[in-house]
Design a protein around this motif. Structure first.
Motif, mmCIF file in Angstrom:
data_model
loop_
_atom_site.group_PDB
_atom_site.id
_atom_site.type_symbol
_atom_site.label_atom_id
_atom_site.label_comp_id
_atom_site.label_asym_id
_atom_site.label_seq_id
_atom_site.Cartn_x
_atom_site.Cartn_y
_atom_site.Cartn_z
ATOM 1 N N THR A 74 29.734 102.046 -6.345
ATOM 2 C CA THR A 74 30.557 100.977 -5.575
ATOM 3 C C THR A 74 31.708 100.670 -4.588
ATOM 4 O O THR A 74 32.187 101.447 -4.309
ATOM 5 N N THR A 75 31.649 99.383 -4.397
ATOM 6 C CA THR A 75 32.269 98.938 -3.371
ATOM 7 C C THR A 75 33.270 97.790 -3.885
ATOM 8 O O THR A 75 32.423 96.995 -3.805
ATOM 9 N N VAL A 76 34.777 97.280 -3.862
ATOM 10 C CA VAL A 76 34.845 97.010 -4.561
ATOM 11 C C VAL A 76 36.446 96.322 -3.605
ATOM 12 O O VAL A 76 36.827 97.038 -2.995
ATOM 13 N N PRO A 77 36.213 95.194 -3.573
ATOM 14 C CA PRO A 77 37.297 94.619 -2.276
ATOM 15 C C PRO A 77 39.172 94.604 -3.263
ATOM 16 O O PRO A 77 38.827 93.657 -4.362
ATOM 17 N N VAL A 78 40.244 94.474 -3.043
ATOM 18 C CA VAL A 78 41.461 94.144 -3.737
ATOM 19 C C VAL A 78 42.477 93.813 -2.145
ATOM 20 O O VAL A 78 42.370 93.557 -1.248
ATOM 21 N N THR A 79 42.750 92.404 -2.604
ATOM 22 C CA THR A 79 43.864 91.556 -2.285
ATOM 23 C C THR A 79 44.805 91.520 -3.053
ATOM 24 O O THR A 79 44.901 90.805 -3.877
ATOM 25 N N LEU A 80 46.183 91.551 -2.015
ATOM 26 C CA LEU A 80 47.279 91.819 -2.332
ATOM 27 C C LEU A 80 48.172 90.549 -1.649
ATOM 28 O O LEU A 80 48.031 90.534 -0.283
ATOM 29 N N GLY A 81 48.398 89.590 -1.954
ATOM 30 C CA GLY A 81 48.825 88.388 -1.647
ATOM 31 C C GLY A 81 50.386 87.456 -2.495
ATOM 32 O O GLY A 81 49.885 87.328 -3.413
ATOM 33 N N PRO A 82 51.257 88.544 -2.240
ATOM 34 C CA PRO A 82 52.631 87.438 -2.981
ATOM 35 C C PRO A 82 52.854 86.524 -2.817
ATOM 36 O O PRO A 82 54.096 86.157 -3.229
ATOM 37 N N ASN A 83 52.410 86.404 -0.922
ATOM 38 C CA ASN A 83 52.909 84.996 -0.860
ATOM 39 C C ASN A 83 51.787 83.884 -1.426
ATOM 40 O O ASN A 83 51.915 82.890 -1.362
ATOM 41 N N ASP A 84 50.585 84.213 -2.656
ATOM 42 C CA ASP A 84 50.023 83.376 -3.038
ATOM 43 C C ASP A 84 50.142 82.809 -4.106
ATOM 44 O O ASP A 84 50.306 83.691 -5.019
ATOM 45 N N ASN A 86 48.764 81.867 -7.640
ATOM 46 C CA ASN A 86 47.739 81.599 -8.230
ATOM 47 C C ASN A 86 47.496 80.894 -9.350
ATOM 48 O O ASN A 86 46.587 80.983 -10.260
ATOM 49 N N ASP A 87 48.336 79.839 -9.436
ATOM 50 C CA ASP A 87 49.041 79.033 -10.541
ATOM 51 C C ASP A 87 47.593 78.006 -11.105
ATOM 52 O O ASP A 87 47.038 77.473 -10.515
ATOM 53 N N GLN A 101 49.723 76.603 -18.878
ATOM 54 C CA GLN A 101 49.620 77.173 -17.799
ATOM 55 C C GLN A 101 49.152 78.796 -17.010
ATOM 56 O O GLN A 101 50.347 79.292 -18.115
ATOM 57 N N ARG A 102 48.500 78.778 -16.656
ATOM 58 C CA ARG A 102 47.980 80.415 -16.252
ATOM 59 C C ARG A 102 48.124 80.919 -15.260
ATOM 60 O O ARG A 102 48.474 79.632 -14.363
ATOM 61 N N GLY A 103 48.069 81.931 -14.615
ATOM 62 C CA GLY A 103 48.645 82.184 -13.227
ATOM 63 C C GLY A 103 49.698 82.776 -12.998
ATOM 64 O O GLY A 103 50.431 83.309 -13.884
ATOM 65 N N GLY A 104 49.817 83.135 -11.480
ATOM 66 C CA GLY A 104 51.423 82.668 -11.242
ATOM 67 C C GLY A 104 50.913 82.907 -9.731
ATOM 68 O O GLY A 104 49.680 83.744 -8.751
#
Length: 146
Positions: A74-84, A86-87, A101-104
């Motif tokens: 399997t192939t899975v994507p990983v995205t690291l977005g420290p400035n995004d 996601n709230d 409230q969820r996310g962050g």
């Protein structure tokens, strides 16, 4: 016979050009073999064209890798977005929905760990065997195999 020899040489040359963990820039690949854990960390820009916060204007500091696992093919994507951010809108709506409230903010580092309760290939998160990591983003990613 010559074709087999040429294919073997090409295959070995391809393996020689891949690293075994470390920092990978855009378009580069690395691999881990039978790791107990694999850590992906956003190391910042490969080249900074803007000088603003160490990232280019259009990438917001995100890092994108594709992880291929030989244990279950399997192939899975990983995205690291420290400035995004996601709230969710829940909780920011003045309490009208009644939901918390969820996310962050996104993460700059994530770790995959092996799961000993599964036999090889039983879990989509299985990192036993060969794992190939390819950087498809704009920023350098540090990969650590433990």
């Amino acid at each position: 016979m010559k074709k087999i020899f040429a294919l073997t040489v090409a295959f070995i040359a391809g393996i020689a050009m891949t690293a075994s963990a470390g920092s990978i820039g855009p378009g580069q690949m690395t691999k881990c073999n039978d790791a107990k854990s694999i850590t992906f960390e956003n190391a910042g820009p490969a080249n900074d064209a803007s000088g603003k916060d160490g990232y280019t204007v259009n990438d917001r500091g995100g890092a994108n890798v594709m992880v291929w696992k030989s244990s279950n093919f399997t192939t899975v994507p990983v995205t690291l977005g420290p400035n995004d951010n996601n709230d969710s809108v829940n909780g920011a709506d003045g309490g009208r929905t009644g939901l918390p409230q969820r996310g962050g903010m996104g993460k700059h580092k994530v770790t995959y760990t092996s799961q000993t309760n599964f036999s090889r290939g039983d879990s989509i998160g299985d990192i036993s065997g060969l794992v190939k990591i390819t950087n498809h983003g704009q920023n350098v990613v540090n990969v650590t195999c433990n």
